[in-house]
Design an enzyme around this catalytic site. Structure first.
Site, PDB file in Angstrom:
ATOM      1  N   THR A  51       0.819  -1.220   0.000  1.00 21.11           N
ATOM      2  CA  THR A  51       0.000   0.000   0.000  1.00 21.11           C
ATOM      3  C   THR A  51       0.848   1.262   0.000  1.00 21.11           C
ATOM      4  O   THR A  51       0.490   2.268  -0.611  1.00 21.11           O
ATOM      5  CB  THR A  51      -0.916   0.014   1.249  1.00 21.11           C
ATOM      6  OG1 THR A  51      -1.782  -1.102   1.154  1.00 21.11           O
ATOM      7  CG2 THR A  51      -1.735   1.281   1.344  1.00 21.11           C
ATOM      8  N   THR A 127       1.568  -4.837   4.098  1.00 18.76           N
ATOM      9  CA  THR A 127       1.406  -5.274   5.482  1.00 18.76           C
ATOM     10  C   THR A 127       0.819  -6.689   5.595  1.00 18.76           C
ATOM     11  O   THR A 127       1.052  -7.373   6.587  1.00 18.76           O
ATOM     12  CB  THR A 127       0.478  -4.308   6.256  1.00 18.76           C
ATOM     13  OG1 THR A 127      -0.764  -4.203   5.564  1.00 18.76           O
ATOM     14  CG2 THR A 127       1.115  -2.951   6.403  1.00 18.76           C
ATOM     15  N   CYS A 317      -4.467 -18.895  20.747  1.00 22.67           N
ATOM     16  CA  CYS A 317      -4.354 -17.632  21.497  1.00 22.67           C
ATOM     17  C   CYS A 317      -3.068 -16.930  21.074  1.00 22.67           C
ATOM     18  O   CYS A 317      -2.027 -17.567  20.945  1.00 22.67           O
ATOM     19  CB  CYS A 317      -4.261 -17.892  22.997  1.00 22.67           C
ATOM     20  SG  CYS A 317      -5.667 -18.758  23.671  1.00 22.67           S
TER      21      CYS A 317
HETATM   22  N1  ASP Z   1      -2.780  -5.529   0.441  1.00 16.27           N
HETATM   23  C1  ASP Z   1      -1.703  -4.671   0.840  1.00 16.27           C
HETATM   24  C2  ASP Z   1      -0.410  -5.484   0.824  1.00 16.27           C
HETATM   25  O1  ASP Z   1      -0.206  -6.269   1.693  1.00 16.27           O
HETATM   26  C3  ASP Z   1      -1.965  -4.121   2.186  1.00 16.27           C
HETATM   27  C4  ASP Z   1      -0.892  -3.201   2.717  1.00 16.27           C
HETATM   28  O2  ASP Z   1       0.148  -2.999   2.185  1.00 16.27           O
HETATM   29  O3  ASP Z   1      -1.140  -2.629   3.778  1.00 16.27           O
HETATM   30  O4  ASP Z   1       0.363  -5.323  -0.067  1.00 16.27           O
END
Ligand code: ASP
Length: 380
Positions: A51, A127, A317
């Site tokens: 992103t 992410t 958990c």
């Molecule tokens: N879908 C994106 C990725 O993992 C999400 C992100 O970068 O936050 O490339």
């Protein structure tokens, strides 16, 4: 759409599958700072996608990865850091949900090629699978003595409220940090996200919305980041010998998760354990490592173990750990030949299994090493 043919075994470096990588390695981009190298920290940014570098497709409205120049143009402050910064961009920046072990190999390969030329590495990454990449790299990069800081963002860098600018700048500062003897403060793979610095193989993405998207439920943060950056010497990973970096590329993906739930049937369990080629299973159990004691379940587990499957118990958990003999329900699993993953994260457990099978260890060695901390990934 990418070619979806996937190998099951990602081989060692001498058979590196990324054709053309060597040529691209030689054509590293111009330094971002455009200044001569001095005593300033020298950092390589490896841009894989995510992103942080995405922009909106005007036709579909969907976010799509864009190139590194766009990203850097949106962080003019980076030029004010007193560092020499170069960049290496993946040919096609990826949404990290498209990552597989060949991309981990590519990142490791770039680090290996440039290890002696830079003081630290910042990996820009989506992410979604960041914690998998961080875990995998921590196992692949044996004797790492330099910082590898992975970061990204929840909002694209071009957006007014982006978290990407701050994450990138802080990641660069962490990668450049030295102690009074000039040694790197960080000698491990870490995730930097919203002022939190986590050990890479201890971190998990827990929020799809928050700027604070990662956490480590069983391990403290590696630094306190506020107005300054204060590293926690008591928790930082320190390699025990001075051996040179050794990169292990082999990864074997004949592994899977099986997460228990009340009502899971014998058919489902036996079907999963009979997956052709399967070598290892990360079994996600309840609480402190508990599972049903029904004879159908234990029999299926024991038969799978007897056939040579390595089954590793981790808890559903996030916090706490598997304690094999706390309850009868956990004890029975051990009697059936399951091994304990202690407090491994899911990401560390599955990538460690891939890594160990990828190094061609015997089943007994894989079992022993799964229960042995290699790079601070588990408490024992
Ligand atoms: N879908 C994106 C990725 O993992 C999400 C992100 O970068 O936050 O490339």
């Amino acid at each position: 759409m990418r070619d979806t043919t996937q190998p099951e075994v990602y081989p060692q470096r001498d058979e590196h599958p990324s054709a053309g990588m060597e040529t691209r390695i030689k054509s590293i981009t111009e330094p971002v700072c455009g200044m001569e190298c001095g005593k300033r920290p020298k950092i390589l940014i490896i841009y894989t996608g995510g992103t942080i570098g995405m922009i909106e497709n005007p036709d579909t409205g969907a976010l799509e990865p864009f190139d590194f120049e766009y990203l850097i143009d949106n962080v003019p402050k980076i030029r004010r850091l007193d560092y020499d910064i170069d960049s290496f961009q993946f040919e096609i920046p990826l949404d990290s949900s498209a990552m597989n072990p060949s991309h981990w190999q590519d990142i490791a390969y770039v680090i290996e090629c440039f290890y002696d030329s830079y003081d630290g590495f910042v990996v820009l990454h989506g992410t979604d699978t960041m914690a998998y990449t961080a875990s995998a790299l921590s196992f692949m990069l044996e004797n790492l003595r330099k910082p590898v800081v992975i970061t990204g963002s929840q909002l694209p860098i071009g957006e007014v409220r982006t978290d990407g600018e701050e994450n990138l700048i802080t990641a660069l500062q962490v990668a450049a940090a030295r102690d009074t003897d000039g040694q790197p403060m960080l000698e491990e793979v870490a995730i930097l996200f919203e002022n939190y610095l986590w050990r890479g193989n201890r971190a998990t993405k827990y929020s799809a919305d928050n700027f604070n998207a990662f956490k480590s439920s069983n391990f403290p943060r590696l630094a306190k980041i506020g107005m300054g950056i204060t590293f926690r010497n008591d928790v930082l990973w320190r390699p025990t010998d001075d051996a040179p970096l050794r990169v292990h590329y082999g990864m074997d993906t004949n592994v899977m998760y099986l997460s228990l739930f009340p009502g899971i049937t014998e058919t489902m369990i036996r079907h999963a354990f009979s997956t052709p080629g399967l070598k290892g299973v990360v079994l996600k159990t309840y609480g402190a490592g508990n599972a049903p004691t029904d004879s159908y379940f234990i029999k299926a587990v024991r038969e799978a173990v007897d056939r040579g499957l390595v089954i590793v118990n981790i808890s559903q958990c996030d916090n706490g750990m598997v304690v094999p003999h706390r309850y009868e329900t956990g004890s029975v699993l051990y009697g059936a030949g399951v091994i304990s993953g202690h407090d491994l994260t899911s990401e560390a457990a599955i990538t460690k299994l891939m890594f160990l099978f990828g190094q061609n260890y015997s089943n007994d060695e894989v079992k022993r090493l799964m229960e042995t901390p290699l790079v601070g990934e588990m408490h024992k």
